[in-house]
Design a protein around this motif. Sequence first.
Motif, mmCIF file in Angstrom:
data_model
loop_
_atom_site.group_PDB
_atom_site.id
_atom_site.type_symbol
_atom_site.label_atom_id
_atom_site.label_comp_id
_atom_site.label_asym_id
_atom_site.label_seq_id
_atom_site.Cartn_x
_atom_site.Cartn_y
_atom_site.Cartn_z
ATOM 1 N N LYS A 27 100.976 1.509 17.587
ATOM 2 C CA LYS A 27 100.859 2.798 18.115
ATOM 3 C C LYS A 27 100.266 3.802 17.247
ATOM 4 N N THR A 28 100.465 3.901 16.014
ATOM 5 C CA THR A 28 99.764 4.834 15.307
ATOM 6 C C THR A 28 98.344 4.663 15.175
ATOM 7 N N THR A 31 97.128 6.140 18.445
ATOM 8 C CA THR A 31 97.277 7.601 18.364
ATOM 9 C C THR A 31 96.016 8.112 17.603
ATOM 10 N N ASN A 34 93.011 8.163 19.899
ATOM 11 C CA ASN A 34 92.934 8.906 20.835
ATOM 12 C C ASN A 34 92.544 10.562 20.388
ATOM 13 N N ASP A 35 93.292 10.574 19.038
ATOM 14 C CA ASP A 35 92.989 11.936 18.306
ATOM 15 C C ASP A 35 91.482 12.203 18.251
#
Length: 107
Positions: A27-28, A31, A34-35
């Motif tokens: 998940k991280t 993230t 995506n960032d």
Amino acid sequence: LRGQGYNIVVFSVYIPHSGRTQAPVMKTTYTALNDMLNDKTIVKTNDAVVVMGDFNSKLPRNHQGITGAWCHHKEANEGGNVLLKTCQDFGEIFEEVLYIPFYLLEY
């Protein structure tokens, strides 16, 4: 890579498998990816973006505009679903799963 009219931005990614419980976790890592894809100081509007690597995910066959009939898996796993969402958000396709086996090509 700087080009005339546009640049080519390459991301080499390793996504941990979905069972990992210690950092970094799937998940991280998604993230963070995506960032970076959304960061206009990294990816400009006219840039060509290549995201490649080990995603530790199973993508489903025939997902409209993303995978084709020769994708290895009938259904997505947890990582595959996250990867599909990322693809939909950024308009990515997976070249390796859109191929047609050589023996089916007509000449």
